[in-house]
Design a protein around this motif. Sequence first.
Motif: not given
Length: 308
Positions: A269-296
């Motif tokens: 679901t990080a992809g949903i935020l990524w796409l929402g930011l793209k729709l707003l015209g943001a250009s510098k967006i990354g995605l943390y692939d492992e996300s919380w599971t990988g971090y915690a």
Amino acid sequence: MSSVPLLVKPSALAELAKSGVAIFDASWYMPNSPRKAKEEFLLKRIPNAQFLDLDEVASPSEIGLKHMMPSGRQFADACEYWGIEPSTHVVIYDAQGVFSSPRALFMFRAFGHEKSSILDGGLPQWEVEGYPVETGPPLTAVQKTNYPEPSLDENTIRSYQQIAHNASLNPTDPISELVLDARPRGRWVGSDPEPRPGLPSGHIPYSFSLPFSTFLQPNKVPGSDATYSTFLPPRILQEKLVSAVGSDNVEKILKGERSVVTSCGSGMTAGILWLGLKLLGASKIGLYDESWTGYASRESSIVDTGEK
């Protein structure tokens, strides 16, 4: 910016389907869900759609996570199997409206396949607007293509090491990145449990809570209790983003003066935020692939709980 829209409506897809667009069902459900994406695909789908299994078109994770970004070779092999070329317009949908399709779109765009979009509202919106579906085993034969192995845009993905380093920086430092967490707020605060056994809830230091549902509009299927989601209009998306991170940060994000990283439970679901930011015209967006599971799951990680 690509001239191909990030979102298309059912009417636009119906027109595109007349000229050879490639359509993919990228439905995905949480492991504890009773729904089975592949089985549902065989029962009902948009005509000529193929199934995109995000758990299969993926690289192995060192901690056992599925649906991690594939290698360039894996991506190219999948595209060849699907019969698409770099010039093919790809349209992706899912059966929940907007849930897993943005993650699939992120994969295509990260490998430079700019002619890619998602169907806003997915299969439910397609049906609500009266367009046909097909059932049973797919009958359309696909001719294998030759898809050159692409390079991943390294600016699109963040590793654990990058996230851990970012969490050690002063958030006012201009080189630090804003981390937006798409999980429900209770899990970010630490009051609600994670769906994965043994994983603590909480959040990455200095991250912001922005549940993925914040960017979506719930819709009811006529004559049914079922619901599905569509993206909110850009004006409202921006209002929601301001509420989460503040107007100063949003101004910097949209001017390209501050980069953003989206995260969730395991990168879906990080992809949903990524796409929402793209729709707003943001250009510098990354995605943390492992996300919380990988971090915690790593003992060295610092976990914060509670409100800021």
